[in-house]
Design an enzyme around this catalytic site. Structure first.
Site, PDB file in Angstrom:
ATOM      1  N   HIS A  98       0.852  -1.191   0.000  1.00 18.90           N
ATOM      2  CA  HIS A  98       0.000   0.000   0.000  1.00 18.90           C
ATOM      3  C   HIS A  98       0.883   1.235   0.000  1.00 18.90           C
ATOM      4  O   HIS A  98       1.869   1.312   0.743  1.00 18.90           O
ATOM      5  CB  HIS A  98      -0.908   0.044   1.229  1.00 18.90           C
ATOM      6  CG  HIS A  98      -1.735   1.296   1.296  1.00 18.90           C
ATOM      7  ND1 HIS A  98      -2.901   1.466   0.579  1.00 18.90           N
ATOM      8  CD2 HIS A  98      -1.531   2.462   1.961  1.00 18.90           C
ATOM      9  CE1 HIS A  98      -3.386   2.664   0.804  1.00 18.90           C
ATOM     10  NE2 HIS A  98      -2.575   3.291   1.638  1.00 18.90           N
ATOM     11  N   ASP A 152     -15.391   2.077   7.866  1.00 21.12           N
ATOM     12  CA  ASP A 152     -14.342   2.987   7.416  1.00 21.12           C
ATOM     13  C   ASP A 152     -14.814   3.821   6.230  1.00 21.12           C
ATOM     14  O   ASP A 152     -14.484   5.007   6.125  1.00 21.12           O
ATOM     15  CB  ASP A 152     -13.088   2.206   7.032  1.00 21.12           C
ATOM     16  CG  ASP A 152     -12.022   3.128   6.471  1.00 21.12           C
ATOM     17  OD1 ASP A 152     -11.528   3.982   7.226  1.00 21.12           O
ATOM     18  OD2 ASP A 152     -11.714   3.018   5.268  1.00 21.12           O
ATOM     19  N   ARG A 183     -14.725  12.326   7.538  1.00 16.44           N
ATOM     20  CA  ARG A 183     -13.477  13.022   7.887  1.00 16.44           C
ATOM     21  C   ARG A 183     -13.089  14.016   6.806  1.00 16.44           C
ATOM     22  O   ARG A 183     -12.546  15.091   7.085  1.00 16.44           O
ATOM     23  CB  ARG A 183     -12.354  12.007   8.094  1.00 16.44           C
ATOM     24  CG  ARG A 183     -12.489  11.192   9.382  1.00 16.44           C
ATOM     25  CD  ARG A 183     -11.560   9.982   9.364  1.00 16.44           C
ATOM     26  NE  ARG A 183     -10.194  10.365   9.035  1.00 16.44           N
ATOM     27  CZ  ARG A 183      -9.363   9.595   8.328  1.00 16.44           C
ATOM     28  NH1 ARG A 183      -9.761   8.431   7.865  1.00 16.44           N
ATOM     29  NH2 ARG A 183      -8.138  10.006   8.089  1.00 16.44           N
ATOM     30  N   SER A 219      -7.650   3.389   9.123  1.00 15.26           N
ATOM     31  CA  SER A 219      -8.378   3.344   7.861  1.00 15.26           C
ATOM     32  C   SER A 219      -7.641   2.477   6.851  1.00 15.26           C
ATOM     33  O   SER A 219      -8.218   1.581   6.219  1.00 15.26           O
ATOM     34  CB  SER A 219      -8.544   4.761   7.310  1.00 15.26           C
ATOM     35  OG  SER A 219      -9.132   4.750   6.030  1.00 15.26           O
ATOM     36  N   LYS A 277      -8.642  -2.035   5.933  1.00 15.84           N
ATOM     37  CA  LYS A 277      -8.929  -2.597   4.608  1.00 15.84           C
ATOM     38  C   LYS A 277      -7.897  -3.654   4.232  1.00 15.84           C
ATOM     39  O   LYS A 277      -8.233  -4.694   3.659  1.00 15.84           O
ATOM     40  CB  LYS A 277      -8.990  -1.486   3.569  1.00 15.84           C
ATOM     41  CG  LYS A 277     -10.170  -0.536   3.781  1.00 15.84           C
ATOM     42  CD  LYS A 277     -10.341   0.424   2.646  1.00 15.84           C
ATOM     43  CE  LYS A 277      -9.292   1.517   2.634  1.00 15.84           C
ATOM     44  NZ  LYS A 277      -9.493   2.532   3.680  1.00 15.84           N
TER      45      LYS A 277
END
Length: 436
Positions: free
Chosen positions: A92, A171, A178, A193, A197
């Site tokens: 990620h 989320d 947010r 967050s 995932k």
């Protein structure tokens, strides 16, 4: 419920908000309740916004953050791909300008023997999104079922697709809230967050690319390190081997920023060429992923040079309906920006280039906005190159010429510095973080 079973704990949103407002830790039960109730729409948006602001101001410790992450995972489905015949490992990135690394990285790691279930997203703002880039390929589709993802992991070894709507729905609601309440910058909320995932994807190892610099969400090394430490701690708390690399994002990655432009550059890398920085970061991340996958003896640099990763790329694109041999779309309007004086090009500012690409149509201001596959910026010179007044520095690509003036204004002066002396060398990988 039988008479002997204890009644479930009961809380109120105001009670949970007040606890964090007063700098008290939230219990596992409070966190489970508030996120579950929010997902069921029993806690109002304004109440969750107040709690998010309290968390931004007062933080959460490692245990709270781990519990918060688990509660978001528990709000939806956890994927289980079973035995696909290879170790599962994922990556990620926190997002950057020209950050096309997933495109060559996923097929490279697969070509080295691991399986990469890369569930990705679309871009918002100047950083662009992996799915937006891949959708520039004719026929390619982002949405797959869990069964299709598993089949592709078995047959190809790599899949890049849209996240399923059943993953961490709490989320999804909180992220949108947010974004409009000034609470995006909370490190515990960012970390949970991202990690909720990734943990729900069912991967066996995770490598994080945490960007640092003007074109990144985290502008300073200290803030990026705080985020990296929070995410690796969450990984450790959930039994997921996690490594974070802090990487430079003061300049764009590679020479191209945009959607089709970045796909073309990624293909160059997979064919054995491409910019040195894109190749170096792809290989560095691949090495970390292969170590977590239990394949430390694999040589990603050699595999990349061999062309094996390009063969996986072709199969990966074709498996999702794309034509890897089809010409990519090109912009109807291209304008060149030139140097205003002679000297040494010091390197473009990442934020300025990313924002210009966004203004040209490569990105979106709202999640429902369309993007242009062809829009973006192509750098024609690199840091340290000697230029003369009038030398072309970059190209602006768009299908809507009325956007050109806006982008051009961003790319003058300090955004494209030309100095008397060569720029100092900059490390690409700034640090590596692991929990414990």
């Amino acid at each position: 419920m039988s008479p002997t079973e204890p009644a479930p704990p009961s809380f109120s949103a105001v009670e949970v908000i007040a606890a964090k407002r007063d700098r008290r830790g939230l219990s596992r039960e409070q966190i489970d309740w508030v996120l579950g109730a929010y997902t069921r729409e029993e806690v109002a948006d304004e109440q969750m916004a107040a709690l998010a602001m309290a968390i931004l101001l007062n933080g959460m410790d490692a245990a709270e953050t781990a519990h918060w992450t688990q509660a978001m995972i528990d709000s939806g489905e956890v994927l289980d791909f079973g035995d696909v015949g290879r170790p599962l490992v994922d990556k990620h990135s926190t997002g950057g300008v020209g950050d096309k690394i997933t495109l060559p990285l996923a097929p490279l790691v697969a070509a080295c023997g691991a399986a990469v279930p890369q569930l990705s997203g679309r871009g918002l703002g100047h950083t662009g999104g992996t799915l937006d880039k891949l959708e520039a390929i004719p026929g390619w589709r982002a949405s797959l079922t869990t069964e299709q993802i598993r089949a592709q992991l078995v047959e190809v070894g790599a899949v890049v697709c849209a996240t399923t709507p059943t993953l961490a729905p709490a989320d999804r609601r909180l992220y949108a809230l947010r974004d409009v309440t000034g609470t995006v910058e909370s490190v515990p909320l960012i970390a949970s967050s991202i990690m909720s995932k990734k943990l729900a994807e069912g991967t066996g190892g995770l490598v994080l690319d945490v960007k640092v610099g003007s074109g990144a969400f985290m502008k300073t090394f200290e803030r990026a390190g705080e985020l990296a430490d929070a995410m690796t701690a969450i990984g450790a708390a959930h039994g997921l081997p996690t490594t974070a690399l802090l990487t430079d994002m003061s300049r764009p990655l590679g020479r191209c920023v945009g959607n089709a432009l970045e796909v073309a550059e990624s293909v160059d890398v997979l064919r054995g060429g491409g910019p040195d920085d894109v190749v170096a970061l792809t290989v560095a991340l691949a090495g970390e992923m292969l170590t977590l996958a239990g394949l430390p003896d694999a040589d990603p640099a050699a595999v990349l040079a061999s062309g094996a990763a390009y063969e996986v790329w072709e199969r990966m694109i074709a498996a999702q309906g794309g034509d890897p041999s089809a010409p990519l779309p090109v912009a109807r309007h291209v304008e060149t920006v030139t140097a205003d004086r002679s000297g040494v090009f010091a390197g473009a500012d990442a934020l300025a280039v990313g924002t210009a690409a966004w203004r040209l149509g490569a990105g979106r201001a709202r999640k429902e906005d369309p993007v242009q596959a062809t829009a973006g910026v192509r750098m024609l010179v690199g840091p340290g190159d000697e230029v003369r007044a009038g030398t072309p520095l970059l190209e602006l690509h768009t299908d809507t010429p009325e956007r050109l003036a806006d982008a051009r204004r961003l790319l003058t002066g300090a955004a494209l510095p030309v100095d008397a002396d060569p720029p100092p060398e900059r490390a690409l990988v700034l640090d590596v973080r692991r929990a414990g």
